[in-house]
Design a protein around this motif. Structure first.
Motif, PDB file in Angstrom:
ATOM      1  N   ARG A   1       4.516  -4.374  -3.626  1.00  0.00           N
ATOM      2  CA  ARG A   1       5.736  -3.819  -3.023  1.00  0.00           C
ATOM      3  C   ARG A   1       6.659  -3.363  -4.143  1.00  0.00           C
ATOM      4  O   ARG A   1       6.905  -4.108  -5.100  1.00  0.00           O
ATOM      5  CB  ARG A   1       6.425  -4.886  -2.167  1.00  0.00           C
ATOM      6  CG  ARG A   1       7.679  -4.398  -1.489  1.00  0.00           C
ATOM      7  CD  ARG A   1       8.197  -5.437  -0.511  1.00  0.00           C
ATOM      8  NE  ARG A   1       8.581  -6.680  -1.173  1.00  0.00           N
ATOM      9  CZ  ARG A   1       9.150  -7.722  -0.554  1.00  0.00           C
ATOM     10  NH1 ARG A   1       9.366  -7.674   0.748  1.00  0.00           N
ATOM     11  NH2 ARG A   1       9.471  -8.791  -1.219  1.00  0.00           N
TER      12      ARG A   1
ATOM     13  N   PHE B   1      13.835  -2.131  -0.730  1.00  0.00           N
ATOM     14  CA  PHE B   1      12.450  -1.668  -0.609  1.00  0.00           C
ATOM     15  C   PHE B   1      12.354  -0.152  -0.768  1.00  0.00           C
ATOM     16  O   PHE B   1      13.114   0.605  -0.147  1.00  0.00           O
ATOM     17  CB  PHE B   1      11.906  -2.096   0.752  1.00  0.00           C
ATOM     18  CG  PHE B   1      10.495  -1.665   1.028  1.00  0.00           C
ATOM     19  CD1 PHE B   1       9.457  -2.002   0.171  1.00  0.00           C
ATOM     20  CD2 PHE B   1      10.203  -0.924   2.173  1.00  0.00           C
ATOM     21  CE1 PHE B   1       8.159  -1.598   0.433  1.00  0.00           C
ATOM     22  CE2 PHE B   1       8.905  -0.527   2.447  1.00  0.00           C
ATOM     23  CZ  PHE B   1       7.877  -0.869   1.577  1.00  0.00           C
TER      24      PHE B   1
ATOM     25  N   SER C   1       5.183   1.390  -1.389  1.00  0.00           N
ATOM     26  CA  SER C   1       4.035   0.566  -1.758  1.00  0.00           C
ATOM     27  C   SER C   1       3.345   1.103  -3.002  1.00  0.00           C
ATOM     28  O   SER C   1       3.565   2.237  -3.433  1.00  0.00           O
ATOM     29  CB  SER C   1       3.031   0.522  -0.599  1.00  0.00           C
ATOM     30  OG  SER C   1       3.615   0.008   0.578  1.00  0.00           O
TER      31      SER C   1
ATOM     32  N   PHE D   1       2.797  -2.141   2.315  1.00  0.00           N
ATOM     33  CA  PHE D   1       3.967  -2.853   2.849  1.00  0.00           C
ATOM     34  C   PHE D   1       4.809  -1.883   3.668  1.00  0.00           C
ATOM     35  O   PHE D   1       4.849  -0.680   3.402  1.00  0.00           O
ATOM     36  CB  PHE D   1       4.802  -3.443   1.716  1.00  0.00           C
ATOM     37  CG  PHE D   1       4.093  -4.550   0.971  1.00  0.00           C
ATOM     38  CD1 PHE D   1       4.261  -5.873   1.345  1.00  0.00           C
ATOM     39  CD2 PHE D   1       3.246  -4.248  -0.082  1.00  0.00           C
ATOM     40  CE1 PHE D   1       3.598  -6.884   0.683  1.00  0.00           C
ATOM     41  CE2 PHE D   1       2.578  -5.257  -0.766  1.00  0.00           C
ATOM     42  CZ  PHE D   1       2.756  -6.576  -0.378  1.00  0.00           C
TER      43      PHE D   1
ATOM     44  N   ILE E   1      10.482  -6.612   5.824  1.00  0.00           N
ATOM     45  CA  ILE E   1       9.470  -5.989   4.981  1.00  0.00           C
ATOM     46  C   ILE E   1       8.331  -6.980   4.769  1.00  0.00           C
ATOM     47  O   ILE E   1       8.554  -8.133   4.388  1.00  0.00           O
ATOM     48  CB  ILE E   1      10.055  -5.567   3.623  1.00  0.00           C
ATOM     49  CG1 ILE E   1      11.267  -4.656   3.825  1.00  0.00           C
ATOM     50  CG2 ILE E   1       8.984  -4.884   2.781  1.00  0.00           C
ATOM     51  CD1 ILE E   1      10.948  -3.373   4.542  1.00  0.00           C
TER      52      ILE E   1
ATOM     53  N   SER F   1       0.532   3.471  -0.832  1.00  0.00           N
ATOM     54  CA  SER F   1      -0.433   2.390  -0.639  1.00  0.00           C
ATOM     55  C   SER F   1      -1.859   2.902  -0.742  1.00  0.00           C
ATOM     56  O   SER F   1      -2.125   4.101  -0.697  1.00  0.00           O
ATOM     57  CB  SER F   1      -0.203   1.707   0.706  1.00  0.00           C
ATOM     58  OG  SER F   1      -0.300   2.642   1.757  1.00  0.00           O
TER      59      SER F   1
END
Length: 299
Positions: free
Chosen positions: A12, A20, A23, A109, A118, A149
């Motif tokens: 993350r 956040f 990813s 994530f 999250i 990701s």
């Protein structure tokens, strides 16, 4: 590595305050991959894995600038150096892009749509094919935050990097940056070794063509002797049955077919090669036949 174990390499990315951003995933030696648009314009970044925060020491963007378009230009990739993750779980890379109609599993994530927290997120998607933003995937949901990701194949190897969801309000399907765009950017040692070229198929036509190259086997008597010798080598009850034909190519193809359809095709083909060598001696075409059958030239 399975797709489930590949999830351990998911990371993350946040700013130093913990907000956040998106990813990423660990390739090993403290090298992370994400999307350029996830980290562009962020002078300070933190990689969080297993509850631990690790500062990002260096970032390389491809391309370095976003440009005027609505989407970050291809390949929209970022390589991040995080020394604190040098010993963390890593995910292997595939040496090829995913095929159309294949299934990929995304691991990263995102904000949970129910709790807004999250946490780890996944999506199973079907590859539709090439599209303007990369590889189009559909049939699943790409939540916000999954950009950067990994998308892994059934063997747990990365075949793409999630670039974008298709619809911000109804996040179904989207696009991947293919792994073929990532491989040239990696330092030596991290890219997978190229796959060996597939072995050519052993067909009656190919075996017959190689047997027909030595001039000896244009002689009907030599071909008949070859068939008899193969039978003697295989032993009683194991002989090949081949109708004679005056045309050498047709006759040799029937010999090859009989070996391929033998109860034990491997020993039959090796017997054919051995007796051909015995009859006509060294010949380049027979060396090629040995390679085709994966037989040691000295065998």
């Amino acid at each position: 590595m399975s797709p489930d174990s590949a999830a351990a390499a998911a990371v993350r990315l946040t700013d130093p305050a913990g907000d956040f951003l998106g990813s990423g995933f660990h390739l090993g030696a403290g090298l992370l991959v994400s999307c350029a648009h996830v980290v562009h314009g962020r002078p300070e970044l933190t990689a969080r894995q297993d509850g631990l925060a690790h500062p990002v020491r260096a970032v390389r963007l491809f391309p370095p600038e976003r440009g005027p378009g609505a989407a970050y230009p291809a390949p929209d990739l970022a390589l991040l150096t995080v020394p604190g993750l040098a010993g963390a779980p890593a995910v292997p890379l595939a040496g090829h892009d995913p095929a159309g109609d294949s299934t990929v599993l995304v691991r990263g994530f995102a904000a949970n749509p129910v709790t807004d927290e999250i946490g780890p997120e996944s999506a199973r998607l079907t590859v539709a094919g090439l599209s303007g933003l990369g590889i189009r995937v559909q049939g699943g949901t790409i939540q916000r935050g999954l950009s950067g990701s990994m998308a892994v194949d059934p063997q747990g190897r990365v075949v793409g990097v999630v670039k974008a969801t298709a619809d911000g309000d109804d996040p179904v399907g989207g696009w991947l940056t293919p792994v073929s765009a990532l491989l040239p950017l990696l330092p030596p040692g991290l890219a997978p070794a190229p796959s060996p070229a597939p072995r050519p198929a052993v067909t009656a036509a190919r075996v017959a063509a190689l047997l027909g190259a030595p001039a000896l086997f244009q002689d009907p008597a030599a071909r008949l002797e070859l068939v008899q010798a193969v039978g003697e080598r295989l032993g009683p009850g194991e002989e090949i049955r081949v109708p004679y034909h005056g045309h050498a190519a047709v006759h040799l193809r029937a010999v090859a077919t009989a070996c391929l359809h033998h109860r034990r095709p491997g020993p039959a083909l090796r017997a054919l090669l051995a007796e051909a060598r015995e009859l006509c001696g060294p010949h380049r075409a027979l060396d090629e036949l040995a390679a085709l059958l994966a037989v040691d030239p000295e065998e």
